[in-house]
Design a protein around this motif. Sequence first.
Motif: not given
Length: 333
Positions: A1-21
């Motif tokens: 679908m898309f090319e690796a490697p990935y940079l994982l953008f966590l942004g302003d995630a308040p907690d771990r559940l918000a960054a579950k992806m």
Amino acid sequence: MFEAPYLLFLGDAPDRLAAKMAQGIYDWRPDAAIGQLRMESCNVDLGITDLSIQDAVAAGAKTLVIGIVNRGGVISDSWKTILIEALEAGMDIASGLHNLLRDEPDLVAAAEKNGCALHDVRIPSIKYPIANGKKRSGKRCLAVGTDCSVGKMYTTLAMHREMEKRGMKATFRATGQTGILIEGDGVPLDAVIADFMAGSIEWLTPDNDPEHWDLIEGQGSLFHASYSGVTTALIHGGQPDALILCHEPTREHMRGLPEYQLPSLEDLRDLALQMSKIVNPDCKVVGVSINTQHMEEAEALRYLEGVEEQLGLPSVDPFRQGVGRLIEALECV
């Protein structure tokens, strides 16, 4: 679908559940995650290298993956500068949010200018049928939960990995954006038109060898006022032969609904089984998966022993004890 490697953008995630992806991608495809990018207000750290856009490109990153799953699934204006910087540096962007990348004119313009791609994982690529309820060959196991984000995806992924090690015929069937990013395909169920949701799961889990197991990623909860519809579609479209109950015991209320308490495991067992028997009278509840990450080891073991005695079902934390006993329970179905 898309090319690796990935940079994982966590942004302003308040907690771990918000960054579950992002967490899910790193847990199940660590080889594809080259680093993380966090804003100053981010409260999550995956424990991997922090990289700027330029550092990530220099290290070989091809795609910035928005690793945040916020309520409403919106692309925050505060992220835009970073997203446009990634596009200008030649990186593609992938997102599983409801707010589509292709609907943001500034991101579309930056992508076109720099020859980059915008990947909206939640866009269905198939014209799904309406469910017909016909019995299919092969076997299917569905994870159902007392709430959202209690470990349904992790449970089925862990079972799939272990079944492959044992030489068993099994396929992980992704039904959410994180699972799709991990597996490479699947059904973005919460973006499917309601009349076709159950049909999309029938399509996802077709006729197969008699001993083959489809391990269906669960979504939502039958008891969640916001997301019960996707759970019902999974049950009726999946026609499960086996159910795994999933629970996180330290929750004070339903995710995003502070006025609603979590149901008991008995209530989940009874309602999910009743709903499943509509389409598969032979369906059975075979095991329990408990997310004990917020418990100390001794407390977790006591809790698991209590659940097992209470329900008479093998009860494990997939990370602490593994999923071997759940798979052995499947073999008896």
